[in-house]
Design a protein around this motif. Structure first.
Motif, PDB file in Angstrom:
ATOM      1  N   PRO A  61     -29.917   7.773 -26.996  1.00 27.10           N
ATOM      2  CA  PRO A  61     -29.711   7.361 -28.396  1.00 27.10           C
ATOM      3  C   PRO A  61     -28.280   6.899 -28.658  1.00 27.10           C
ATOM      4  O   PRO A  61     -27.341   7.287 -27.966  1.00 27.10           O
ATOM      5  N   ASN A  62     -28.163   6.071 -29.668  1.00 26.18           N
ATOM      6  CA  ASN A  62     -26.869   5.562 -30.122  1.00 26.18           C
ATOM      7  C   ASN A  62     -26.169   4.752 -29.040  1.00 26.18           C
ATOM      8  O   ASN A  62     -24.955   4.822 -28.866  1.00 26.18           O
ATOM      9  N   THR A  63     -26.956   3.989 -28.295  1.00 25.28           N
ATOM     10  CA  THR A  63     -26.416   3.109 -27.257  1.00 25.28           C
ATOM     11  C   THR A  63     -26.978   1.708 -27.453  1.00 25.28           C
ATOM     12  O   THR A  63     -27.997   1.522 -28.134  1.00 25.28           O
ATOM     13  N   PRO A  64     -26.342   0.693 -26.878  1.00 22.11           N
ATOM     14  CA  PRO A  64     -26.905  -0.662 -26.986  1.00 22.11           C
ATOM     15  C   PRO A  64     -28.326  -0.756 -26.446  1.00 22.11           C
ATOM     16  O   PRO A  64     -29.169  -1.465 -27.019  1.00 22.11           O
ATOM     17  N   ALA A  65     -28.611  -0.061 -25.347  1.00 20.57           N
ATOM     18  CA  ALA A  65     -29.970  -0.087 -24.803  1.00 20.57           C
ATOM     19  C   ALA A  65     -30.958   0.564 -25.760  1.00 20.57           C
ATOM     20  O   ALA A  65     -32.122   0.137 -25.858  1.00 20.57           O
ATOM     21  N   PHE A  66     -30.516   1.588 -26.498  1.00 18.28           N
ATOM     22  CA  PHE A  66     -31.412   2.266 -27.444  1.00 18.28           C
ATOM     23  C   PHE A  66     -31.726   1.358 -28.629  1.00 18.28           C
ATOM     24  O   PHE A  66     -32.859   1.358 -29.134  1.00 18.28           O
ATOM     25  N   ILE A  67     -30.743   0.589 -29.083  1.00 19.12           N
ATOM     26  CA  ILE A  67     -30.984  -0.355 -30.185  1.00 19.12           C
ATOM     27  C   ILE A  67     -32.021  -1.400 -29.760  1.00 19.12           C
ATOM     28  O   ILE A  67     -32.939  -1.733 -30.527  1.00 19.12           O
ATOM     29  N   ASP A  68     -31.891  -1.898 -28.542  1.00 19.88           N
ATOM     30  CA  ASP A  68     -32.888  -2.859 -28.037  1.00 19.88           C
ATOM     31  C   ASP A  68     -34.264  -2.216 -27.938  1.00 19.88           C
ATOM     32  O   ASP A  68     -35.284  -2.849 -28.240  1.00 19.88           O
ATOM     33  N   TRP A  69     -34.305  -0.962 -27.512  1.00 20.57           N
ATOM     34  CA  TRP A  69     -35.579  -0.253 -27.388  1.00 20.57           C
ATOM     35  C   TRP A  69     -36.232  -0.059 -28.751  1.00 20.57           C
ATOM     36  O   TRP A  69     -37.456  -0.212 -28.899  1.00 20.57           O
ATOM     37  N   GLU A  70     -35.436   0.284 -29.762  1.00 21.99           N
ATOM     38  CA  GLU A  70     -35.980   0.443 -31.112  1.00 21.99           C
ATOM     39  C   GLU A  70     -36.595  -0.861 -31.619  1.00 21.99           C
ATOM     40  O   GLU A  70     -37.674  -0.854 -32.239  1.00 21.99           O
ATOM     41  N   GLU A  71     -35.931  -1.954 -31.364  1.00 28.73           N
ATOM     42  CA  GLU A  71     -36.455  -3.252 -31.804  1.00 28.73           C
ATOM     43  C   GLU A  71     -37.777  -3.566 -31.106  1.00 28.73           C
ATOM     44  O   GLU A  71     -38.703  -4.108 -31.731  1.00 28.73           O
ATOM     45  N   ARG A  72     -37.883  -3.234 -29.825  1.00 25.47           N
ATOM     46  CA  ARG A  72     -39.139  -3.482 -29.109  1.00 25.47           C
ATOM     47  C   ARG A  72     -40.255  -2.597 -29.650  1.00 25.47           C
ATOM     48  O   ARG A  72     -41.404  -3.028 -29.765  1.00 25.47           O
ATOM     49  N   MET A  73     -39.939  -1.309 -29.961  1.00 29.76           N
ATOM     50  CA  MET A  73     -40.955  -0.417 -30.514  1.00 29.76           C
ATOM     51  C   MET A  73     -41.438  -0.914 -31.880  1.00 29.76           C
ATOM     52  O   MET A  73     -42.640  -0.888 -32.177  1.00 29.76           O
ATOM     53  N   LYS A  74     -40.508  -1.357 -32.725  1.00 33.14           N
ATOM     54  CA  LYS A  74     -40.898  -1.864 -34.046  1.00 33.14           C
ATOM     55  C   LYS A  74     -41.724  -3.144 -33.918  1.00 33.14           C
ATOM     56  O   LYS A  74     -42.639  -3.376 -34.714  1.00 33.14           O
ATOM     57  N   ALA A  75     -41.388  -3.970 -32.931  1.00 32.22           N
ATOM     58  CA  ALA A  75     -42.165  -5.192 -32.721  1.00 32.22           C
ATOM     59  C   ALA A  75     -43.597  -4.865 -32.290  1.00 32.22           C
ATOM     60  O   ALA A  75     -44.526  -5.624 -32.587  1.00 32.22           O
ATOM     61  N   LYS A  76     -43.799  -3.720 -31.637  1.00 30.31           N
ATOM     62  CA  LYS A  76     -45.135  -3.295 -31.231  1.00 30.31           C
ATOM     63  C   LYS A  76     -45.867  -2.537 -32.326  1.00 30.31           C
ATOM     64  O   LYS A  76     -47.020  -2.130 -32.142  1.00 30.31           O
TER      65      LYS A  76
END
Length: 373
Positions: A273-288
């Protein structure tokens, strides 16, 4: 002089114990290398360096595949340790004056969160005997002292000679960069392998620091140690690799490439959490169409070993009373101790033949009255 002989005997005993412990590893490594050599022999020939190189690469793939669960635990443990740092800091503030209590509370926190601090080191510890075993097997081939059941014996002599004399791009798989008798293909290929190995390691560490570390972890003593490792370990790799056989360097490079790819996949699917990779992961989850927090909550519940079970029983000493608004209110009540009484019963028969059972509780008397009797 006697002390010297005693020391030598102790060292011989210790070396013999280590050698006995390494025999199963020699057996597995030599067996896998010979197995894959036989599989690739119809394609490239029995004495081809390509055959032996592919056998070493496939050995690496088999070993790293078997270590995938431990690697996942390693990354998850490191990630969970980062997430627990605020709670650990609170414990340090609270029990900083009592080191023993601090250690107990910290271990209790690890147990409740399902985190094992040693899990991050386990894959490295398991790979070291394998790396040492492959080094000793190839060194034995180069020195004409075979190790491993599938390289020993007169019936396997042709395999030892084949591996010892095999070459890839003109460099012998059993040769080393140093000592240099004459600068040639072995030194060139060895240097290229070392540069590639160090480069892959550097990219792997840089990927971890830039994509999967929160901003607060980029400062402080831990961050300085991470940066030292980023630049110090490649130097150590380069210095130690010059005395290692080319075949072991092939294993080492393949293992580093596997680690880089595996880490990239894991950071993409399970970032901190609270990392650039986590922000990208959140965006992918919301897109799904998924809720990232709900996904994290389910993962946390799955990680914990002990889950709090819902209790339907009421605690002792409490009563639930209904309130005016229709809710429940817990009313504290002092626990009462009720002594078990002996029930007396008498049976009598009426004139019409019916039996009537009468039960009677004895009269409760104070202890002083009972003592007078």
């Amino acid at each position: 002089m006697l002390d010297l002989f005693v020391s030598l005997n102790l060292w011989d005993s210790f070396y013999g114990l280590l050698s006995a412990m390494m025999q199963p590893i020699y057996w597995v490594i030599s067996g896998l290398v010979v197995l894959f050599h036989r599989l690739f022999t119809p394609l490239f020939g029995a004495d081809s360096g390509v055959t032996w190189t592919l056998a070493i690469v496939m050995l690496t793939v088999v070993i790293r595949t078997a270590l995938i669960p431990l690697f996942v635990k390693q990354i998850n443990s490191a990630r969970n340790m980062q997430l627990m740092q605020p709670k650990v800091a609170e414990l340090q503030k609270k029990y900083g004056h009592d080191r023993e209590r601090l250690g107990q509370e910290t271990m209790k926190l690890y147990k409740e969160e399902g985190v094992n601090p040693m899990a991050s080191c386990l894959p490295l510890f398991l790979q070291m005997p394998i790396f040492l075993g492959l080094f000793r097997v190839l060194q034995g081939v180069a020195d004409n002292t075979p190790r491993g059941a599938f390289f020993k014996g007169p019936e396997n002599r042709h395999l030892v000679d084949s591996l010892r004399n095999s070459e890839i791009f003109g460099a012998g798989l059993a040769d080393r960069i140093f000592p240099i008798e004459s600068f040639g293909a072995t030194q060139v290929l060895g240097i290229l392998l070392v540069v590639a190995m160090v480069g892959v390691f550097f990219v792997t560490q840089l990927q971890l620091m830039r994509k999967n570390m929160p901003p607060e972890s980029q400062t402080g003593q831990a961050a300085q140690m991470q940066k030292m490792m980023l630049y110090f370990f490649p130097v150590v790799y380069a210095m130690s690799a010059t005395f290692i056989p080319i075949g072991v360097l092939v294993y080492w490079l393949t293992s580093n490439v596997w680690t880089m790819v595996q880490q990239a996949i894991l950071i993409r699917n399970n970032p901190a959490p609270n990392t650039p990779a986590f922000i990208d992961w959140e965006e992918r989850m919301k897109a799904k169409g998924l809720d990232p927090q709900e996904v994290l909550r389910k993962k946390a519940e799955k990680r914990r070993k002990t889950k709090p079970a819902a209790s339907t029983s009421r605690p002792v000493g409490r009563q639930v009373a209904a309130t005016e608004d229709g809710g429940d209110e817990v009313v504290e009540e002092a626990p009462k101790v009720v002594r078990q009484q002996v029930t007396r019963q008498t049976v009598r028969t009426t004139e019409d033949g019916r039996r009537i059972v009468q039960r009677q509780q004895p009269r409760q008397q104070p202890r002083s009255a009972r003592k007078k009797k």
